[in-house]
Design an enzyme around this catalytic site. Structure first.
Site, PDB file in Angstrom:
ATOM      1  N   ASP A  51     -41.226  31.251  -4.231  1.00 52.22           N
ATOM      2  CA  ASP A  51     -40.773  32.134  -5.323  1.00 52.22           C
ATOM      3  C   ASP A  51     -39.266  32.006  -5.505  1.00 52.22           C
ATOM      4  OD1 ASP A  51     -43.099  34.404  -5.956  1.00 52.22           O
ATOM      5  OD2 ASP A  51     -43.193  33.699  -3.900  1.00 52.22           O
ATOM      6  N   GLU A  74     -38.608  37.090 -12.418  1.00 55.59           N
ATOM      7  CA  GLU A  74     -39.245  38.146 -11.634  1.00 55.59           C
ATOM      8  C   GLU A  74     -38.424  38.554 -10.417  1.00 55.59           C
ATOM      9  OE1 GLU A  74     -43.297  39.243  -9.150  1.00 55.59           O
ATOM     10  OE2 GLU A  74     -43.162  37.283 -10.095  1.00 55.59           O
ATOM     11  N   ASP A 117     -41.881  33.647 -14.451  1.00 52.99           N
ATOM     12  CA  ASP A 117     -42.550  34.016 -13.207  1.00 52.99           C
ATOM     13  C   ASP A 117     -42.615  32.744 -12.366  1.00 52.99           C
ATOM     14  OD1 ASP A 117     -44.089  34.817 -11.079  1.00 52.99           O
ATOM     15  OD2 ASP A 117     -45.482  36.001 -12.280  1.00 52.99           O
ATOM     16  N   ASP A 120     -46.787  32.827  -9.987  1.00 51.45           N
ATOM     17  CA  ASP A 120     -47.763  33.847 -10.363  1.00 51.45           C
ATOM     18  C   ASP A 120     -48.979  33.666  -9.454  1.00 51.45           C
ATOM     19  OD1 ASP A 120     -48.887  35.915 -11.940  1.00 51.45           O
ATOM     20  OD2 ASP A 120     -49.974  34.447 -13.140  1.00 51.45           O
ATOM     21  N   THR A 122     -48.685  35.045  -6.030  1.00 49.49           N
ATOM     22  CA  THR A 122     -48.031  34.839  -4.728  1.00 49.49           C
ATOM     23  C   THR A 122     -48.946  35.218  -3.570  1.00 49.49           C
ATOM     24  OG1 THR A 122     -45.834  35.221  -5.673  1.00 49.49           O
ATOM     25  CG2 THR A 122     -46.043  35.481  -3.302  1.00 49.49           C
ATOM     26  N   HIS A 213     -55.610  44.221  -6.977  1.00 52.94           N
ATOM     27  CA  HIS A 213     -55.076  45.498  -7.486  1.00 52.94           C
ATOM     28  C   HIS A 213     -56.178  46.320  -8.154  1.00 52.94           C
ATOM     29  CE1 HIS A 213     -50.966  44.053  -6.756  1.00 52.94           C
ATOM     30  NE2 HIS A 213     -51.354  42.915  -7.292  1.00 52.94           N
ATOM     31  N   GLY A 235     -53.545  36.124 -10.266  1.00 50.34           N
ATOM     32  CA  GLY A 235     -52.655  35.509 -11.256  1.00 50.34           C
ATOM     33  C   GLY A 235     -53.079  35.697 -12.700  1.00 50.34           C
ATOM     34  N   LYS A 239     -55.959  33.628 -15.041  1.00 48.69           N
ATOM     35  CA  LYS A 239     -57.020  34.318 -15.798  1.00 48.69           C
ATOM     36  C   LYS A 239     -57.067  33.841 -17.258  1.00 48.69           C
ATOM     37  CE  LYS A 239     -56.780  38.502 -12.929  1.00 48.69           C
ATOM     38  NZ  LYS A 239     -55.524  38.232 -12.201  1.00 48.69           N
ATOM     39  N   ASP A 262     -45.454  37.902 -16.453  1.00 48.12           N
ATOM     40  CA  ASP A 262     -46.841  37.482 -16.178  1.00 48.12           C
ATOM     41  C   ASP A 262     -47.580  37.091 -17.450  1.00 48.12           C
ATOM     42  OD1 ASP A 262     -46.960  38.085 -13.324  1.00 48.12           O
ATOM     43  OD2 ASP A 262     -46.920  40.191 -13.895  1.00 48.12           O
TER      44      ASP A 262
END
Length: 323
Positions: A51, A74, A117, A120, A122, A213, A235, A239, A262
């Site tokens: 990152d 980010e 990002d 994306d 991570t 999440h 990520g 998606k 994102d």
């Protein structure tokens, strides 16, 4: 004589080369074996050496070539001298040959905002789910996402793994179909390139959503849509790629958590092929430099049949998510 490329097309051509360099850095950090993981806000909000290095590479490379850009990344990194090895000053020639859509021909460097990002997905990167990982460079003008580049450092990763199992002594035989990594790019009004557009079979409702999440709101929203299948992956970039490659029909994330970096680049790729990305209420996302970074009202995205999914978002979910 052909006119020289516009600011936008030069920026996209540079972002393409910079994203390819970023993909190499991501793979190099894994190969070295020390990810340098630190927790930012919690155990699912991680930062790695990749990152940090990739953000330095992207932001410094862009700033050198386009000093008047606004670049928002980010990671909060201390300003330090960037190693010359991290700088990429190339431009992808194929993009420079493309015509700039007329509505963007007069754009000046200082009018553009770039959302970065560096890695994306991570968490998935740290867990070895490498095909979930993307590098995202999104370009916005007057608050709207208009151009984007997505690098998948580990595209074809599984092909390569299978190849190694079959031919452990001769990776050179992997062939052109197993080249590791790819870069997708797009500009509104021009199109999106670097992948094969595919749709989910008619009548199938496959939802892709968060892997790490999850919440009652997320679950309630998905259940109301009566999907045939639910894919839980990491990520936002990953998606959206599932949508454009026919693996999923809707990306549903009824929760805060996703940020502008994102969604900016992936939104462009989706919109360039006729898809739609909004918040859960159906509002377009805004990408001007003053905007808050959080997508507080979640994300709803589809390649086709947006209204089918939007009409099934429960009122209780909408009431809980304030834009």
């Amino acid at each position: 004589m052909a006119s020289s490329p516009t600011v936008l097309m030069r920026l996209v051509a540079s972002a393409y080369s910079i994203a390819q360099k970023a993909g190499m850095i991501v793979r190099h950090v894994i190969a070295e074996g020390d990810l340098g993981i630190v927790e930012k806000t919690c155990a699912t909000d991680l930062q790695t050496k990749a990152d940090r290095l990739v953000q330095m590479s992207i932001c410094s490379s862009l700033a050198r070539k386009f000093p008047k850009l606004t670049i928002i990344g980010e990671e909060d990194l201390p300003s330090e001298e960037v190693d010359q090895e991290l700088i990429e000053d190339g431009q992808w020639e194929e993009i420079l040959k493309q015509p700039c859509p007329s509505q963007y021909c007069a754009i000046k460097e200082e009018d553009l905002v770039v959302w970065v990002d560096p890695l994306d997905g991570t968490k998935e990167y740290t867990e070895g789910l490498l095909d979930n990982v993307t590098v995202l460079i999104g370009i916005a003008y007057e608050g709207k996402a208009i151009a984007g580049v997505i690098n998948q450092p580990y595209y074809n990763y599984q092909n390569n793994e299978k190849q190694k199992l079959r031919e452990p002594r001769n990776e050179a035989k992997a062939g052109p179909d197993a080249v590791l990594g790819r870069t997708i790019w797009g500009v509104l009004g021009l199109g999106a390139f670097g992948f094969q557009l595919k749709e989910v079979p008619a009548g199938k409702h496959i939802i892709t959503t968060t892997r790490s999440h999850n919440s009652k709101l997320v679950t309630d929203c998905i259940t109301a849509m009566k999907p045939d299948d639910v894919l839980r992956v990491g990520g936002a970039g990953n998606k959206i790629i599932q949508l454009i490659e026919g693996k999923a029909s809707a990306y549903v994330f009824a929760s805060p958590g996703c940020k502008k970096w994102d969604t900016c680049a992936p939104e462009v790729i989706l919109h360039a092929v006729g898809g739609k990305l909004t918040d859960i209420h159906g509002n377009a996302l805004q990408y001007n430099k003053e905007v808050k970074h959080m997508n507080s009202a979640g994300v709803l995205a589809t390649l086709r049949n947006y209204d089918y999914y939007a009409s099934r978002v429960p009122e209780s979910v909408k009431n809980a998510l304030v834009p």
